[in-house]
Design a protein around this motif. Structure first.
Motif, PDB file in Angstrom:
ATOM      1  N   ALA A  47      43.299  39.350  42.016  1.00  0.00           N
ATOM      2  CA  ALA A  47      42.693  40.395  42.448  1.00  0.00           C
ATOM      3  C   ALA A  47      43.072  41.686  42.297  1.00  0.00           C
ATOM      4  N   LEU A 107      43.448  39.172  51.157  1.00  0.00           N
ATOM      5  CA  LEU A 107      43.267  38.516  49.868  1.00  0.00           C
ATOM      6  C   LEU A 107      44.558  37.803  49.553  1.00  0.00           C
ATOM      7  N   CYS A 165      36.600  39.053  51.792  1.00  0.00           N
ATOM      8  CA  CYS A 165      37.173  37.843  51.347  1.00  0.00           C
ATOM      9  C   CYS A 165      36.143  36.807  51.353  1.00  0.00           C
TER      10      CYS A 165
END
Length: 305
Positions: free
Chosen positions: A18, A35, A250
């Motif tokens: 990410a 994350l 998320c």
């Protein structure tokens, strides 16, 4: 759109990479932590690598506390993996290169992009220098577009991808009769930019659906107090825990695009509506669901559709 039943267990993002912009403090840092706790390798980016930088508030200089190194330390302390890249989203070159740079430091792939970085410099329209207008539009439209353009080929190559743009309830029309703060808060240009970002999100979702790339927007249901926004939020205004927004992000980055794309979701409304488990930023503690408060904007759609 068909919405899935949200599983009680949190998403497992192990093996995913990410990229989170504006992650040296505030909302971006919270998203990066969550994350990472879900298993993703997170690349955090901002201008402030190891020293706080100078920004502006009301057109006047102001120091913006927080650094990427601090974010890395927090993620490492919770057992996560993260890398830092210094970049300025006002630089066209930096925006264009960010996704590829992220793949180079994090294992050759990019699965998730969170466009969070932005400028919060509020002034009434009559008093706003055109430079601040241009910077606001650049932060909330040009930069997310440019960074997404760099990420899309990488996601297409991987066969899937997730883009989340951080928005605001301010994108919704002002309530009538106008409350007093609408007359002096000076956020009309910011709100207009966020409204345009929402429409860009929905258009991208349509364009990228067949590529299995989901594009969603997530914003606070009320307001989140951060080093960047503290001076803009009245001291007595009840703000919310960023963990709820981070959990909503998320939830947006693990399902196929056909199941969850094109949403404009709010951080308290979305978990409440779908009974989504919310966790602390380190993923270790389950938090209670919070009913959206009465002072949230009445036009927020709890489902995000």
């Amino acid at each position: 759109m068909m919405m899935d039943k949200l599983a009680p267990s949190p998403p497992n993002l192990s093996g995913k990479v990410a990229l989170v912009t504006g992650a040296s403090r505030g909302i971006g840092r919270a998203i990066a932590q969550r994350l990472a706790a879900a298993g993703a390798t997170v690349v955090v980016t901002a201008r402030s690598l190891d020293a706080s930088i100078q920004g502006t508030r009301g057109g006047a200089p102001a120091i913006m506390a927080g650094t990427l190194q601090e974010t890395l330390a927090m993620i490492a302390a919770q057992g996560g993996t993260a890398f830092a890249l210094a970049a300025d989203i006002e630089s066209a070159e930096d925006c264009a290169r960010l996704p590829q740079r992220a793949t180079e430091v994090a294992g050759g792939r990019l699965d998730i992009l969170v466009n969070n970085a932005g400028l919060a410099d509020f002034l009434p329209v009559a008093d706003m220098p055109i430079e601040i207008f241009d910077r606001t539009i650049s932060h909330y439209l040009r930069a997310p577009l440019a960074i997404s353009q760099g990420a899309i080929p990488l996601m297409r190559q991987a066969g899937a991808g997730w883009i989340v743009n951080i928005t605001s309830q301010d994108a919704l029309p002002p309530i009538r009769p106008y409350p007093a703060f609408e007359k002096f808060r000076g956020y009309a240009v910011y709100a207009a930019a966020k409204a345009a970002l929402n429409r860009l999100t929905q258009g991208m979702a349509a364009e990228l659906l067949d590529d299995n790339i989901a594009v969603n927007a997530v914003g606070p249901s009320t307001a989140i107090r951060t080093p960047s926004t503290d001076s803009l939020i009245p001291a007595d205004f009840p703000t919310e825990d960023p963990a709820y927004l981070a959990e909503t992000v998320c939830a947006m980055v693990h399902l196929p695009a056909a199941q969850r794309t094109g949403l404009i979701a709010s951080s308290l409304h979305f978990p409440w509506h779908y009974h989504l488990d919310v966790h602390s930023l380190d993923g270790q503690t389950r938090l209670s669901l919070q009913e959206p408060p009465a002072w949230s904007h009445p036009m927020i759609n709890a489902s995000g559709n």
